[in-house]
Design an enzyme around this catalytic site. Structure first.
Site, PDB file in Angstrom:
ATOM      1  N   ASP A  71       0.893  -1.174   0.000  1.00 30.49           N
ATOM      2  CA  ASP A  71       0.000   0.000   0.000  1.00 30.49           C
ATOM      3  C   ASP A  71       0.925   1.217   0.000  1.00 30.49           C
ATOM      4  O   ASP A  71       2.140   1.095   0.189  1.00 30.49           O
ATOM      5  CB  ASP A  71      -0.887  -0.005   1.258  1.00 30.49           C
ATOM      6  CG  ASP A  71      -1.801   1.222   1.336  1.00 30.49           C
ATOM      7  OD1 ASP A  71      -2.371   1.616   0.301  1.00 30.49           O
ATOM      8  OD2 ASP A  71      -1.925   1.817   2.423  1.00 30.49           O
ATOM      9  N   SER A  72       0.325   2.396  -0.169  1.00 31.31           N
ATOM     10  CA  SER A  72       1.121   3.619  -0.106  1.00 31.31           C
ATOM     11  C   SER A  72       1.587   3.905   1.319  1.00 31.31           C
ATOM     12  O   SER A  72       2.477   4.722   1.518  1.00 31.31           O
ATOM     13  CB  SER A  72       0.279   4.792  -0.589  1.00 31.31           C
ATOM     14  OG  SER A  72      -0.818   4.961   0.292  1.00 31.31           O
ATOM     15  N   TYR A  82      -0.663   8.337  -2.697  1.00 32.43           N
ATOM     16  CA  TYR A  82      -0.777   7.904  -4.091  1.00 32.43           C
ATOM     17  C   TYR A  82      -2.004   8.570  -4.741  1.00 32.43           C
ATOM     18  O   TYR A  82      -2.024   8.810  -5.943  1.00 32.43           O
ATOM     19  CB  TYR A  82      -0.953   6.389  -4.187  1.00 32.43           C
ATOM     20  CG  TYR A  82       0.305   5.561  -4.073  1.00 32.43           C
ATOM     21  CD1 TYR A  82       1.492   6.081  -3.563  1.00 32.43           C
ATOM     22  CD2 TYR A  82       0.320   4.229  -4.478  1.00 32.43           C
ATOM     23  CE1 TYR A  82       2.636   5.296  -3.460  1.00 32.43           C
ATOM     24  CE2 TYR A  82       1.460   3.441  -4.391  1.00 32.43           C
ATOM     25  CZ  TYR A  82       2.608   3.972  -3.878  1.00 32.43           C
ATOM     26  OH  TYR A  82       3.740   3.185  -3.789  1.00 32.43           O
ATOM     27  N   GLY A  83      -3.020   8.811  -3.923  1.00 35.70           N
ATOM     28  CA  GLY A  83      -4.279   9.341  -4.450  1.00 35.70           C
ATOM     29  C   GLY A  83      -4.188  10.718  -5.082  1.00 35.70           C
ATOM     30  O   GLY A  83      -5.107  11.149  -5.789  1.00 35.70           O
ATOM     31  N   CYS A  96      -4.415  -1.526  -1.808  1.00 41.29           N
ATOM     32  CA  CYS A  96      -4.528  -0.083  -2.012  1.00 41.29           C
ATOM     33  C   CYS A  96      -5.545   0.137  -3.136  1.00 41.29           C
ATOM     34  O   CYS A  96      -5.364  -0.387  -4.249  1.00 41.29           O
ATOM     35  CB  CYS A  96      -3.155   0.461  -2.423  1.00 41.29           C
ATOM     36  SG  CYS A  96      -3.162   2.190  -2.925  1.00 41.29           S
ATOM     37  N   THR A 142      -6.193   2.852  -4.710  1.00 43.52           N
ATOM     38  CA  THR A 142      -5.657   3.724  -5.747  1.00 43.52           C
ATOM     39  C   THR A 142      -4.781   2.933  -6.719  1.00 43.52           C
ATOM     40  O   THR A 142      -4.910   3.065  -7.945  1.00 43.52           O
ATOM     41  CB  THR A 142      -4.823   4.850  -5.093  1.00 43.52           C
ATOM     42  OG1 THR A 142      -5.612   5.438  -4.055  1.00 43.52           O
ATOM     43  CG2 THR A 142      -4.422   5.894  -6.091  1.00 43.52           C
ATOM     44  N   GLU A 190      -3.017   8.603   8.085  1.00 41.67           N
ATOM     45  CA  GLU A 190      -1.571   8.385   8.120  1.00 41.67           C
ATOM     46  C   GLU A 190      -0.931   9.242   9.222  1.00 41.67           C
ATOM     47  O   GLU A 190       0.038   8.843   9.850  1.00 41.67           O
ATOM     48  CB  GLU A 190      -0.992   8.740   6.740  1.00 41.67           C
ATOM     49  CG  GLU A 190       0.372   8.202   6.446  1.00 41.67           C
ATOM     50  CD  GLU A 190       0.417   6.719   6.049  1.00 41.67           C
ATOM     51  OE1 GLU A 190      -0.630   6.092   5.817  1.00 41.67           O
ATOM     52  OE2 GLU A 190       1.538   6.192   6.002  1.00 41.67           O
ATOM     53  N   CYS A 194     -10.798   3.215  -0.229  1.00 43.54           N
ATOM     54  CA  CYS A 194      -9.396   3.426   0.139  1.00 43.54           C
ATOM     55  C   CYS A 194      -9.176   2.632   1.418  1.00 43.54           C
ATOM     56  O   CYS A 194      -9.986   2.699   2.352  1.00 43.54           O
ATOM     57  CB  CYS A 194      -9.136   4.908   0.371  1.00 43.54           C
ATOM     58  SG  CYS A 194      -7.557   5.243   1.188  1.00 43.54           S
ATOM     59  N   THR A 195      -8.079   1.882   1.460  1.00 45.30           N
ATOM     60  CA  THR A 195      -7.862   0.970   2.585  1.00 45.30           C
ATOM     61  C   THR A 195      -7.522   1.706   3.891  1.00 45.30           C
ATOM     62  O   THR A 195      -7.487   1.088   4.947  1.00 45.30           O
ATOM     63  CB  THR A 195      -6.761  -0.054   2.238  1.00 45.30           C
ATOM     64  OG1 THR A 195      -5.608   0.651   1.760  1.00 45.30           O
ATOM     65  CG2 THR A 195      -7.249  -1.016   1.177  1.00 45.30           C
ATOM     66  N   HIS A 196      -7.276   2.997   3.810  1.00 51.26           N
ATOM     67  CA  HIS A 196      -7.081   3.775   5.044  1.00 51.26           C
ATOM     68  C   HIS A 196      -8.411   4.061   5.761  1.00 51.26           C
ATOM     69  O   HIS A 196      -8.430   4.323   6.954  1.00 51.26           O
ATOM     70  CB  HIS A 196      -6.440   5.136   4.734  1.00 51.26           C
ATOM     71  CG  HIS A 196      -4.958   5.102   4.496  1.00 51.26           C
ATOM     72  ND1 HIS A 196      -4.400   4.588   3.360  1.00 51.26           N
ATOM     73  CD2 HIS A 196      -3.920   5.560   5.251  1.00 51.26           C
ATOM     74  CE1 HIS A 196      -3.079   4.726   3.407  1.00 51.26           C
ATOM     75  NE2 HIS A 196      -2.761   5.308   4.554  1.00 51.26           N
TER      76      HIS A 196
HETATM   77  N1  DGL Z   1      -4.581   3.349   0.914  1.00 56.43           N
HETATM   78  C1  DGL Z   1      -4.635   3.943  -0.397  1.00 56.43           C
HETATM   79  C2  DGL Z   1      -5.900   3.474  -1.111  1.00 56.43           C
HETATM   80  O1  DGL Z   1      -6.422   2.432  -0.758  1.00 56.43           O
HETATM   81  C3  DGL Z   1      -4.599   5.416  -0.572  1.00 56.43           C
HETATM   82  C4  DGL Z   1      -3.895   6.372   0.206  1.00 56.43           C
HETATM   83  C5  DGL Z   1      -3.102   7.327  -0.664  1.00 56.43           C
HETATM   84  O2  DGL Z   1      -3.676   8.266  -1.243  1.00 56.43           O
HETATM   85  O3  DGL Z   1      -1.909   7.080  -0.735  1.00 56.43           O
HETATM   86  O4  DGL Z   1      -6.375   4.094  -2.028  1.00 56.43           O
END
Ligand code: DGL
Length: 271
Positions: free
Chosen positions: A10-11, A42-43, A73, A75, A152, A186-188
Site C-alpha cells: 500500500d502507499s 498515491y491518491g 490499495c 488507488t 496516516e 481506500c484501505t485507510h
Molecule cells: N490506501 C490507499 C488506497 O487504498 C490510498 C492512500 C493514498 O492516497 O496514498 O487508495
C-alpha cells in the site's frame, strides 16, 4: 501447501486493515508488507506515476519470493492492477472486485456510495465494475483527498474536530442520495468508520475494501491448495518512510507492537 510468503503493498498504513483480516483468517501465513510511505499519498498522483510506483512496489515484493501479490490499495488497484497482472509471474489480487461483490450483496435499495481517493474516483474502476455487474445500480462516488493523509498522521478519532469537518465536507452528497451501502474504497478509511457510520446513520452498511479482498484471497489460497498451514505465521514490515511513526500507528491497526519486525528501506525513486 505453499510456504512462500504473501506480498502485500500500500502507499502507507492503509493496507494493514487487510493484513489484520488476513492474519485472523490465515494465521499460518508468512506476510511481507510494504508501505511506501515516502510517496504517500498515491491518491494525489497521476495515473502514470501510480503505475510506476506500483511496479516498483511489486518488484520489491517479487524479489523476496512471494507466492501472490496483494495490492492492498484502492488507488493502485484502480490505476495499475492490469499492468501488474500482465507483468507478474505470480497471481495479483486487488481490492476493487471483492469490495464490489460485497456491495452488490449488501445493497437493498440499489444505491451505493463510494468513498475513495481522487485518483481512484478519476480512474472510474469501482464505478465501472459496479455498473457492469448491475446496470440499474445508482452509484455516487466522492473523492476524499484529506481522509488518507489524516489517517496516516494518526488523526481518526470520531470526536476530533478535523475529522468531523472532513466528514461534513465529503459525506452530505452520499447521505442526500439515500445510499444504503458505502464502499470504503481506500484501505485507510476503515479507521474512520466510526465517524462515517455516525454521519451516514444506522442501517447504512460500510464495506471495507481491504478486508473484503483479504477474505477473497484467503478463499483463493485454500481453493488452490496454496495456503500455509504450518501454524508458524510471521510478518515482516518494510517502509520507505519514518519507521517510528509507522510502527506507532501500525500497532494500533495490527493490535500489537511491530517495531522489531519493521525495516526501513530507501525510497525507490532515490534508490
Ligand atoms: N490506501 C490507499 C488506497 O487504498 C490510498 C492512500 C493514498 O492516497 O496514498 O487508495
Amino acid at each position: 501447501m505453499d510456504k512462500r510468503p504473501i506480498g502485500i503493498f500500500d502507499s502507507g498504513l492503509g493496507g494493514l486493515t487487510a493484513v489484520h483480516e488476513l492474519m485472523t483468517l490465515m494465521p499460518g501465513e508468512h506476510i511481507i508488507y510494504l508501505g511506501d510511505s515516502a510517496n504517500m499519498p498515491y491518491g494525489e498522483k497521476t495515473h502514470e506515476q501510480i503505475v510506476e510506483m506500483s511496479r516498483r512496489d511489486m518488484k520489491f515484493l517479487l524479489s523476496r519470493g512471494v507466492k501472490v501479490i496483494f495490492v492492498a490499495c484502492g488507488t493502485a488497484t484502480s490505476n495499475a492492477l492490469y499492468v501488474l497482472r500482465d507483468e507478474s509471474p505470480v497471481p495479483v489480487f486487488g481490492v476493487v472486485e471483492a469490495a464490489v461483490n460485497e456491495a452488490l450483496e449488501a445493497t437493498r435499495n440499489g444505491r451505493v456510495g463510494l468513498l475513495a481517493t481522487r485518483a481512484s474516483v478519476a480512474a472510474g474502476t469501482f464505478e465501472n465494475m459496479l455498473k457492469r455487474r448491475d446496470p440499474k445500480l445508482l452509484v455516487h462516488a466522492k473523492a476524499c483527498p484529506k481522509f488518507a493523509t489524516m489517517v496516516e498522521d494518526g488523526i481518526f478519532e470520531k470526536d476530533d474536530e478535523r475529522v468531523v469537518a472532513a466528514a461534513e465536507e465529503y459525506l452530505p452528497c452520499l447521505r442526500d442520495a439515500g445510499v444504503d451501502t458505502v464502499i470504503l474504497g481506500c484501505t485507510h478509511y476503515p479507521l474512520l468508520a466510526d465517524v462515517i457510520s455516525e454521519y451516514m446513520g444506522e442501517g447504512v452498511v460500510l464495506i471495507s475494501s481491504g478486508a473484503a479482498a483479504a477474505r477473497e484471497l484467503a478463499n483463493y489460497l485454500r481453493e488452490n491448495g496454496m495456503q500455509n498451514d504450518n501454524g508458524n505465521g510471521r510478518t515482516e514490515f518494510f517502509t520507505t518512510g519514518d519507521t517510528a511513526a509507522f510502527a506507532d500507528k501500525a500497532s494500533l491497526m495490527i493490535r500489537r507492537d511491530i517495531s522489531s519486525e519493521l525495516t526501513l528501506i530507501e525510497p525507490f525513486d532515490k534508490a
